[in-house]
Design an enzyme around this catalytic site. Sequence first.
Site, PDB file in Angstrom:
ATOM      1  N   GLY A  32       0.793  -1.222   0.000  1.00 16.64           N
ATOM      2  CA  GLY A  32       0.000   0.000   0.000  1.00 16.64           C
ATOM      3  C   GLY A  32       0.823   1.268   0.000  1.00 16.64           C
ATOM      4  N   PRO A  35      -6.170   8.033  -1.696  1.00 23.19           N
ATOM      5  CA  PRO A  35      -7.180   8.693  -2.533  1.00 23.19           C
ATOM      6  C   PRO A  35      -6.695  10.022  -3.138  1.00 23.19           C
ATOM      7  CG  PRO A  35      -8.206   7.815  -0.559  1.00 23.19           C
ATOM      8  CD  PRO A  35      -6.732   7.581  -0.408  1.00 23.19           C
ATOM      9  N   SER A  55       0.261   9.515  -8.232  1.00 22.67           N
ATOM     10  CA  SER A  55       1.583   9.782  -8.806  1.00 22.67           C
ATOM     11  C   SER A  55       2.450  10.529  -7.802  1.00 22.67           C
ATOM     12  CB  SER A  55       1.447  10.627 -10.075  1.00 22.67           C
ATOM     13  OG  SER A  55       0.588   9.995 -10.993  1.00 22.67           O
ATOM     14  N   ILE A  81      -5.667  -0.786  -3.738  1.00 21.16           N
ATOM     15  CA  ILE A  81      -4.655  -1.753  -3.310  1.00 21.16           C
ATOM     16  C   ILE A  81      -5.014  -3.163  -3.771  1.00 21.16           C
ATOM     17  CG2 ILE A  81      -3.377  -2.695  -1.321  1.00 21.16           C
ATOM     18  CD1 ILE A  81      -2.997   0.410  -1.999  1.00 21.16           C
ATOM     19  N   THR A  82      -4.116  -3.761  -4.541  1.00 23.76           N
ATOM     20  CA  THR A  82      -4.325  -5.129  -5.020  1.00 23.76           C
ATOM     21  C   THR A  82      -4.311  -6.064  -3.811  1.00 23.76           C
ATOM     22  OG1 THR A  82      -3.288  -4.509  -7.107  1.00 23.76           O
ATOM     23  CG2 THR A  82      -3.435  -6.875  -6.645  1.00 23.76           C
ATOM     24  N   GLY A  85     -16.916  -6.454 -35.848  1.00 17.41           N
ATOM     25  CA  GLY A  85     -18.047  -6.424 -34.904  1.00 17.41           C
ATOM     26  C   GLY A  85     -17.918  -7.493 -33.839  1.00 17.41           C
ATOM     27  N   GLU A 113       1.487   1.184 -11.075  1.00 16.56           N
ATOM     28  CA  GLU A 113       2.920   1.285 -10.758  1.00 16.56           C
ATOM     29  C   GLU A 113       3.604   2.400 -11.537  1.00 16.56           C
ATOM     30  OE1 GLU A 113       5.088  -2.268  -9.953  1.00 16.56           O
ATOM     31  OE2 GLU A 113       3.243  -3.399  -9.605  1.00 16.56           O
ATOM     32  N   THR A 167       2.113   5.856 -14.017  1.00 14.53           N
ATOM     33  CA  THR A 167       1.497   6.054 -15.338  1.00 14.53           C
ATOM     34  C   THR A 167       2.593   6.242 -16.400  1.00 14.53           C
ATOM     35  OG1 THR A 167       1.483   8.441 -15.030  1.00 14.53           O
ATOM     36  CG2 THR A 167      -0.470   7.241 -14.273  1.00 14.53           C
ATOM     37  N   SER A 168       2.160   6.229 -17.660  1.00 12.12           N
ATOM     38  CA  SER A 168       3.127   6.459 -18.753  1.00 12.12           C
ATOM     39  C   SER A 168       3.783   7.830 -18.604  1.00 12.12           C
ATOM     40  CB  SER A 168       2.426   6.369 -20.110  1.00 12.12           C
ATOM     41  OG  SER A 168       2.071   5.036 -20.369  1.00 12.12           O
TER      42      SER A 168
HETATM   43  C1  LIG Z   1      -6.124  -2.100 -10.837  1.00 13.69           C
HETATM   44  C2  LIG Z   1      -5.175  -1.255 -10.024  1.00 13.69           C
HETATM   45  C3  LIG Z   1      -4.320  -1.860  -9.121  1.00 13.69           C
HETATM   46  C4  LIG Z   1      -3.468  -1.079  -8.331  1.00 13.69           C
HETATM   47  N1  LIG Z   1      -2.690  -1.680  -7.374  1.00 13.69           N
HETATM   48  C5  LIG Z   1      -1.995  -0.908  -6.504  1.00 13.69           C
HETATM   49  C6  LIG Z   1      -1.314  -1.491  -5.391  1.00 13.69           C
HETATM   50  O1  LIG Z   1      -1.348  -2.728  -5.196  1.00 13.69           O
HETATM   51  N2  LIG Z   1      -0.656  -0.672  -4.518  1.00 13.69           N
HETATM   52  C7  LIG Z   1      -0.616   0.692  -4.681  1.00 13.69           C
HETATM   53  O2  LIG Z   1       0.000   1.361  -3.861  1.00 13.69           O
HETATM   54  N3  LIG Z   1      -1.237   1.274  -5.748  1.00 13.69           N
HETATM   55  C8  LIG Z   1      -1.941   0.520  -6.641  1.00 13.69           C
HETATM   56  N4  LIG Z   1      -2.607   1.105  -7.696  1.00 13.69           N
HETATM   57  C9  LIG Z   1      -2.575   2.550  -7.837  1.00 13.69           C
HETATM   58  C10 LIG Z   1      -1.785   3.048  -9.042  1.00 13.69           C
HETATM   59  O3  LIG Z   1      -0.406   2.835  -8.854  1.00 13.69           O
HETATM   60  C11 LIG Z   1      -2.158   4.505  -9.256  1.00 13.69           C
HETATM   61  O4  LIG Z   1      -3.482   4.513  -9.753  1.00 13.69           O
HETATM   62  C12 LIG Z   1      -1.227   5.236 -10.207  1.00 13.69           C
HETATM   63  O5  LIG Z   1       0.037   5.383  -9.635  1.00 13.69           O
HETATM   64  C13 LIG Z   1      -1.757   6.600 -10.631  1.00 13.69           C
HETATM   65  O6  LIG Z   1      -2.175   7.350  -9.534  1.00 13.69           O
HETATM   66  P1  LIG Z   1      -3.635   8.050  -9.572  1.00 13.69           P
HETATM   67  O7  LIG Z   1      -4.606   6.980  -9.952  1.00 13.69           O
HETATM   68  O8  LIG Z   1      -3.862   8.734  -8.284  1.00 13.69           O
HETATM   69  O9  LIG Z   1      -3.570   9.076 -10.754  1.00 13.69           O
HETATM   70  P2  LIG Z   1      -3.013  10.597 -10.661  1.00 13.69           P
HETATM   71  O10 LIG Z   1      -1.689  10.603 -10.016  1.00 13.69           O
HETATM   72  O11 LIG Z   1      -4.069  11.472 -10.098  1.00 13.69           O
HETATM   73  O12 LIG Z   1      -2.815  10.933 -12.196  1.00 13.69           O
HETATM   74  C14 LIG Z   1      -3.895  11.392 -13.041  1.00 13.69           C
HETATM   75  C15 LIG Z   1      -3.283  11.788 -14.388  1.00 13.69           C
HETATM   76  O13 LIG Z   1      -2.352  12.880 -14.195  1.00 13.69           O
HETATM   77  C16 LIG Z   1      -1.092  12.525 -14.721  1.00 13.69           C
HETATM   78  N5  LIG Z   1      -0.007  13.119 -13.925  1.00 13.69           N
HETATM   79  C17 LIG Z   1       0.119  13.121 -12.566  1.00 13.69           C
HETATM   80  N6  LIG Z   1       1.253  13.713 -12.211  1.00 13.69           N
HETATM   81  C18 LIG Z   1       1.876  14.114 -13.339  1.00 13.69           C
HETATM   82  C19 LIG Z   1       3.094  14.777 -13.639  1.00 13.69           C
HETATM   83  N7  LIG Z   1       3.945  15.171 -12.682  1.00 13.69           N
HETATM   84  N8  LIG Z   1       3.402  15.012 -14.939  1.00 13.69           N
HETATM   85  C20 LIG Z   1       2.558  14.625 -15.929  1.00 13.69           C
HETATM   86  N9  LIG Z   1       1.380  13.982 -15.713  1.00 13.69           N
HETATM   87  C21 LIG Z   1       1.054  13.735 -14.441  1.00 13.69           C
HETATM   88  C22 LIG Z   1      -1.038  11.004 -14.660  1.00 13.69           C
HETATM   89  O14 LIG Z   1      -0.084  10.477 -15.551  1.00 13.69           O
HETATM   90  C23 LIG Z   1      -2.476  10.664 -15.046  1.00 13.69           C
HETATM   91  O15 LIG Z   1      -2.614  10.705 -16.429  1.00 13.69           O
HETATM   92  C24 LIG Z   1      -3.435   0.329  -8.506  1.00 13.69           C
HETATM   93  C25 LIG Z   1      -4.273   0.923  -9.456  1.00 13.69           C
HETATM   94  C26 LIG Z   1      -5.152   0.158 -10.190  1.00 13.69           C
HETATM   95  C27 LIG Z   1      -6.080   0.847 -11.154  1.00 13.69           C
END
Ligand SMILES: Cc1cc2nc3c(=O)[nH]c(=O)nc-3n(C[C@H](O)[C@H](O)[C@H](O)COP(=O)(O)OP(=O)(O)OC[C@H]3O[C@@H](n4cnc5c(N)ncnc54)[C@H](O)[C@@H]3O)c2cc1C
Length: 388
Positions: free
Chosen positions: A131, A135, A139, A165-166, A348, A371, A373-374
Amino acid sequence: MTAMSTAAQTTTDEQREMIRQSAADFARTHIFPHVMDWDERQHFPRELFHQMGEYGFMGVLVPEQYGGTGLSYAEYITVIDEIAQVCGSIGLSVAAHNSLCTNHILQFGSEAQKNKYLPALASGEHLGAWGLTEPNTGSDAGRMRTVAERQEDGGYILNGAKNFITHGISAEVAVVIARTGELLDSHGMTAFIVERGDEGFRGGKKEDKLGMRASETAEIIFENCYLPADRILGEVGEGFIQSMKILDGGRISIAALSLGIAKGAMKAALAYSQEREQFGKAISRFQSIAFKLSDMATEIEASELLTRNAGRLKDAGLPMTRESAMAKLFASETCVRVANDTVQIFGGYGFTKEYPAEKYYRDCKLCTIGEGTSEIQRLVISRELLKK
Ligand SMILES: Cc1cc2nc3c(=O)[nH]c(=O)nc-3n(C[C@H](O)[C@H](O)[C@H](O)COP(=O)(O)OP(=O)(O)OC[C@H]3O[C@@H](n4cnc5c(N)ncnc54)[C@H](O)[C@@H]3O)c2cc1C
């Protein structure tokens, strides 16, 4: 009993092929028949992970002395790839269990913590969660609000919540990062081991997701959760730095997961394109379809080379922050393109649940988000390029 457990630390090509075969057979026999049912019901098949433990898939990187399979990233990539070809959700769960929770304890735990937690995690008796995300801080995990307050006896009381959290509900063991110092201080966070049953610790809401629906994703909540001092993982204040190191390896997992999903989708597209006839011939004979297949194959091969290169550096103990971020970025973006083109090739039918294309299309998107985002991978790569 398994092919995995007979392989020694240094594996030969023959043993590698055995491991690949073992993972592929397991996925075909024990996962494939249930994939759509689990997906539709959003059922997390906890019992499957006991079975995977017997095959050695739950402790691939854990040394044999702690009950693991004791293999390298090369084999680990293969296992995740083979499972993900059949079901991305199960691939994601195996990846999170191995490379996040289990690996964090392996890399930073004391000898006593390794002896206590790793054997049950490696056998699949216990499931692990990790974890970091909250919320309001994904990132930007360094601004986390979950707080751990030091007590007189050296223990800590945790308050706060983590989301996405997975295995947040089903895990018996979780590694959790909480704030123990000042906001924005990279030494202001500490990692803790939490056990299911600890008072004040519970799973929260399970997410209803677009894809990866058979992998459990949930909140975890801490309400005055007391943890004794022996649950501190590594040094106080090092939790965030540890996490960044864990994510370097975790990104290789998500690259392998992406690779598997892309290969599974491409296999389906290749077969369908040779069966489906329009205008009196197989659609694979239209150049626009054949060239989609060419691009898929080329990008999948490049993804595999990047992923295996990052794994090779990790196995050699060399720096690989840049390489693992490149592998994760390229492989995850590739699997989204491949899954998209797969739906297109199915026409389709690709839009229906009768064929596997739509599921690859839904599952793949997680890979460009989880883990890091791109966008965050690009940030990591550019920082590495620009630092002296
Ligand atoms: C199915 C699933 C399993 C997961 N499992 C785990 C887990 O086991 N443990 C855990 O800790 N987390 C887990 N996560 C969380 C995951 O790592 C986060 O969702 C991810 O890191 C993105 O954070 P966020 O969703 O808050 O998006 P945000 O950080 O809010 O990002 C929203 C958008 O803004 C962009 N952005 C943010 N900051 C920047 C920046 N500085 N520059 C450019 N763009 C930016 C992002 O790229 C994205 O496009 C999981 C998520 C999912 C969906």
